[in-house]
Design a protein around this motif. Structure first.
Motif, PDB file in Angstrom:
ATOM      1  N   ALA A   1       8.433   6.830  10.791  1.00  0.00           N
ATOM      2  CA  ALA A   1       9.446   5.983  11.423  1.00  0.00           C
ATOM      3  C   ALA A   1      10.011   6.656  12.677  1.00  0.00           C
TER       4      ALA A   1
ATOM      5  N   LEU B   1       4.265   2.981  12.665  1.00  0.00           N
ATOM      6  CA  LEU B   1       5.030   1.945  11.975  1.00  0.00           C
ATOM      7  C   LEU B   1       4.264   1.394  10.776  1.00  0.00           C
TER       8      LEU B   1
ATOM      9  N   ALA C   1       4.536   3.923   7.989  1.00  0.00           N
ATOM     10  CA  ALA C   1       5.878   3.950   7.407  1.00  0.00           C
ATOM     11  C   ALA C   1       6.084   2.749   6.488  1.00  0.00           C
TER      12      ALA C   1
END
Length: 123
Positions: free
Chosen positions: A77, A101, A104
């Protein structure tokens, strides 16, 4: 999720080298153009997050707790945050931030589905 962690970890470590190389080139370009951007430095931060996340992903792929997934969420993140916010003219950084992303989110899915809570077989 063990296979995902292994594959994502290996891909992230390989991407570290490409992102670092591109970030150095972007940093030199920013310096020569004197445009005030810091996208090259942001790329180095994203590269370090990719390397750290890749290592944590590989090491914790067989863990039964949530700590490894929480570490992955934080590392990837942060990489995504730095990549999306500070990309500037270094447009490839948005692609690398997108990979962060995705990792995450998948680590969060792993926590929410409880895949880390199941006991693994001894084999």
């Amino acid at each position: 999720m063990k296979i995902w962690k292994l594959v994502a970890g290996i891909i992230s470590i390989i991407m570290f080298f490409f992102v670092t190389l591109q970030s150095c080139a972007a940093g030199i370009s920013n310096t020569l153009e004197e445009n005030g951007e810091i996208s090259g430095s942001a790329g180095v931060i994203v590269a370090v997050m990719l390397l750290a996340g890749g290592i944590v992903s590989i090491v914790t792929r067989k863990s039964t707790g949530k700590g490894g997934n929480i570490a992955l969420i934080v590392l990837f993140a942060l990489g995504a945050l730095f990549g999306f916010i500070l990309a500037g003219s270094y447009s490839d950084l948005r692609i690398w931030a997108g990979w962060c992303l995705i990792n995450a989110v998948l680590a969060l899915v792993s926590i929410l589905t409880g895949n880390g809570d199941k006991k693994d077989s001894p084999n």
